[in-house]
Structures are given as structure tokens and as C-alpha cells.
Design an enzyme around this catalytic site. Sequence first.
Site, PDB file in Angstrom:
ATOM      1  CD  GLU A  41       5.127  -5.698   5.772  1.00 22.91           C
ATOM      2  OE1 GLU A  41       6.276  -5.196   5.821  1.00 22.91           O
ATOM      3  OE2 GLU A  41       4.242  -5.335   4.968  1.00 22.91           O
ATOM      4  CG  ASP A  72      12.598 -11.085   0.323  1.00 25.07           C
ATOM      5  OD1 ASP A  72      12.434 -11.730  -0.738  1.00 25.07           O
ATOM      6  OD2 ASP A  72      12.986  -9.906   0.340  1.00 25.07           O
ATOM      7  N   GLY A  73       9.150 -11.232   0.335  1.00 27.11           N
ATOM      8  CA  GLY A  73       8.183 -11.666  -0.660  1.00 27.11           C
ATOM      9  C   GLY A  73       8.799 -12.407  -1.822  1.00 27.11           C
ATOM     10  CG  ASP A  90      -0.863  -2.245   0.116  1.00 26.86           C
ATOM     11  OD1 ASP A  90      -0.526  -1.196  -0.456  1.00 26.86           O
ATOM     12  OD2 ASP A  90      -1.502  -2.267   1.178  1.00 26.86           O
ATOM     13  CB  SER A  91       4.968  -2.114  -2.614  1.00 28.98           C
ATOM     14  OG  SER A  91       4.753  -1.358  -3.799  1.00 28.98           O
ATOM     15  CE1 TYR A 158       1.169   7.225  -3.255  1.00 28.46           C
ATOM     16  CE2 TYR A 158       0.530   8.354  -5.273  1.00 28.46           C
ATOM     17  CZ  TYR A 158       1.390   7.535  -4.581  1.00 28.46           C
ATOM     18  OH  TYR A 158       2.480   7.010  -5.215  1.00 28.46           O
TER      19      TYR A 158
END
Length: 217
Positions: A41, A72-73, A90-91, A158
Site C-alpha cells: 500500500e 509503490d506496487g 484493490d484500487s 458505489y
Amino acid sequence: MIAFLPLYCHANPQKVLIVGGGDGGVAREKHPMVKEVHQVEIDNRIVQLSKKYLPSMACGFDSKKLILTIGDGFEYMKNHRNEFDVIITDSSDPIGPAVSLFHESYFDLLKQALKDGGVVCSQAGSFWLDFEHVKKTMKGCTLHFPKVGYAITPVPSYPCGHIGFIIASSDKKQRLENPVKKFEKSEIDALNLKYYTSEIYAAAFTLPRRVEKHFYE
């Protein structure tokens, strides 16, 4: 659903990577075969605020299986090749800093970080909100994965009430729409799952005809 669709699509998901998911919700979900959960994350403040204000979700960070990395992913996956059975992204939506997580180059990184037969699942937005963007994201994914699908689930909070996921497998024989293992109701209750069933899994891949035709034909 962002956790269980890919986990039940894989026959033996022992090592899982979560990219993003700073609220802890994905890490909270349980699967009996998972032995290690690695999470990267980029923003530690999200993690800390979630622990303070969203404890029912952030309890995922208390798992003994979880190894959390703040960073950083993209860089993380460059340094972890052929390691994971399942990768879940999961962004936030493809606006601002999350845009790069929807590009074709991101799916290339995902593929390289997977073991053979691995499965990925990414938040992909809603076809009601941006039909062409979902299709473009799927197209970028198909450049690196032989099997790609789009699934949906209702999320009342959402925009427009539902959200979609791109699911892909490096195994071209994989039938994404069928869970590898069908759990009995007693097994689901033992895991304290409140929404998921094998029937819900299959239904997630049922799309309106216009969408199905435009995405797959």
C-alpha cells in the site's frame, strides 16, 4: 467479491498479493488454503486512518498471515517475479494517481509476478459509468493473459450501485465463470461469510446482452 472471485478461481491459492486495499477489507477475507498474504500500500496514512475509523475492515491487518509493505506496487512487483498464485488490485477509480493501475503495462507486471497458472483480479469500474474505458482496460489485459473476464457485483455505496472486476488467468484452459471449489453452505457459514456463495460467484459473470456482446464478440 474482489477477494473471493480470484481465490475461488484458483485451485490452490497459497500465496496472495494485495496491491492497494489500504482499508484492510481484502486482507480481512478468509480462505482456508491461503498461507501467506503480502500487501503493498503506497499510503501509510490510509492504513492508520482505517484502523482508527474503519475497525471492522482494518481488522484484516491483524492477520498473522499478513506481511504489509508501505511502498509503490509497481516497484514491488518488479522485485518479486514468479512468486504469487493470486494478485488482487484493490484500487480507487482510474482518476489521478490510480490511472496507471488500469494501463496495459500494469497487466504486464502482474503477469510477471505470477506463478504459472496464476490468477489476477482488479477493480475495473462500472460499464454504466464508462463503457469504453472498461473495454479498453480488458483489451490491455488480453495482451498478456490468455483468459480474461469481467464480473460485476452490487455495491450500494458505489456510484450507480454496482462495480466491476477484471479477472484474468495465465491458464488458457481456465473457466473463469465456474468456481474451482464449490463450498457447502455449512462451510461458508463456518468462514462467517455473509454474502458469498458458489451461486453468487457464477452469477457475477452474467452480463446484460449489450455488454456481453460488446466485450466478448
